[in-house]
Write an enzyme that holds these catalytic residues in place. Structure first.
Site, PDB file in Angstrom:
ATOM      1  N   ASP A 271      -9.802   3.021   2.086  1.00 40.96           N
ATOM      2  CA  ASP A 271      -9.865   2.396   3.407  1.00 40.96           C
ATOM      3  C   ASP A 271     -10.528   3.281   4.463  1.00 40.96           C
ATOM      4  O   ASP A 271     -11.293   2.774   5.293  1.00 40.96           O
ATOM      5  CB  ASP A 271      -8.465   1.989   3.878  1.00 40.96           C
ATOM      6  CG  ASP A 271      -7.992   0.675   3.286  1.00 40.96           C
ATOM      7  OD1 ASP A 271      -8.840  -0.114   2.820  1.00 40.96           O
ATOM      8  OD2 ASP A 271      -6.775   0.418   3.298  1.00 40.96           O
TER       9      ASP A 271
ATOM     10  N   LYS B 292       0.795  -1.223   0.000  1.00 42.80           N
ATOM     11  CA  LYS B 292       0.000   0.000   0.000  1.00 42.80           C
ATOM     12  C   LYS B 292       0.832   1.280   0.000  1.00 42.80           C
ATOM     13  O   LYS B 292       0.408   2.292  -0.569  1.00 42.80           O
ATOM     14  CB  LYS B 292      -0.963   0.006   1.191  1.00 42.80           C
ATOM     15  CG  LYS B 292      -2.087  -1.019   1.059  1.00 42.80           C
ATOM     16  CD  LYS B 292      -3.090  -0.898   2.189  1.00 42.80           C
ATOM     17  CE  LYS B 292      -4.233  -1.874   2.007  1.00 42.80           C
ATOM     18  NZ  LYS B 292      -5.280  -1.699   3.036  1.00 42.80           N
TER      19      LYS B 292
END
Length: 277
Positions: A106, A70
């Site tokens: 997220d 990420k």
């Protein structure tokens, strides 16, 4: 049936075998009659740049990005959303005329099941276990949207300090953070500890006699009832598993790839029929 016009969306991570994302997105694509397919691809850190270049060469529509990529994938994107830049990590890539645009969905997924608790968490202490890409998004959401005071607790405290310096939180080892276990209004597991097939593990020890208003939130979604959550429930806390976050972040990514709202009824039905690995 895939054909020469089928658009490709992938999940890039290591590991990816546990992921429900292919089932979620392919069910949504099929329900809305979209000629797209979603594949989970295990990619090592050494091959990440080649994989993203290859997806672009194949005309890929987009990607989800998970552990451990990420943070690294943000540097491979041509552009990034303000939230992805602020967090320092991305979980979504969208193809544009200029290349890959990175975003981080997220926070939206994480905050969705906390909506009814938001006011009670403002100004309270949140203990975040983990300091990876998912933890960065959660720390940002806790400070920027919930107004919580955040302690980042990690086994490698140096990693926690790097995150804390970026986002203005506190940092300490997990052992030291345990001293604040009763004071925290929210304890979040943002590590893969407890993920199948290692469901017997937990990164945290809950003291007995917690107040019901304390929330234990595990980002792990397979198994749905992790040891972390089992012990939190036994101690008296309110528990939230990782599936709502998974679906919430997936819906936000889906919207960027397709311009449509994800059919959540279809997705929830698919998820409910998956074995709890």
């Amino acid at each position: 049936m895939p054909d020469a016009e089928t658009g490709l969306v992938v999940l890039v991570g290591d590991p990816v075998e546990h992921s429900l994302s292919p089932q979620i997105h392919n069910a949504a694509f099929q329900a809305q009659g979209l000629n797209l397919t979603y594949l989970a691809c295990r990619v090592s850190p050494a091959r990440l740049a080649a994989a993203i270049d290859g997806l672009g060469a194949l005309g890929g529509v987009g990607a989800n990005v998970t552990i451990p990529h990420k943070q690294a994938v943000l540097e491979l994107a041509t552009s990034a959303s303000p939230s992805a830049r602020a967090i320092g990590a991305a979980n979504t890539l969208v193809r544009t005329s200029d290349g890959w645009r990175a975003d981080n969905t997220d926070p939206a997924g994480f905050l969705a099941p906390l909506d009814s608790y938001a006011e009670s968490l403002r100004g309270e202490l949140a203990i975040l276990i983990g300091a990876g890409g998912a933890a960065r998004a959660v720390a940002w959401a806790c400070t920027e949207h919930l107004g919580a005071r955040v302690i980042v607790a990690a086994r490698r405290v140096g990693q926690a300090r790097k995150l804390a310096e970026t986002l203005g939180t506190e940092a300490m080892t997990v052992a030291d953070a345990q001293r604040f276990a009763r004071d925290a209004a929210l304890v979040i597991n943002a590590t893969p500890v407890g993920m199948a097939p290692h469901a017997s593990l937990t990164p945290w020890t809950f003291p007995t006699g917690l107040r019901p208003s304390q929330i234990a939130y595990d980002l792990v979604y397979r198994p749905a009832q992790t040891r972390f959550l089992q012990e939190a429930e036994a101690a008296g806390a309110t528990c939230i598993g990782g599936l709502p976050m998974l679906i919430g972040q997936a819906a936000a990514s889906y919207r960027q790839w397709t311009g449509r709202e994800m059919p959540l009824d279809v997705v929830r039905d698919i998820v409910s029929r998956q074995p709890d690995a």
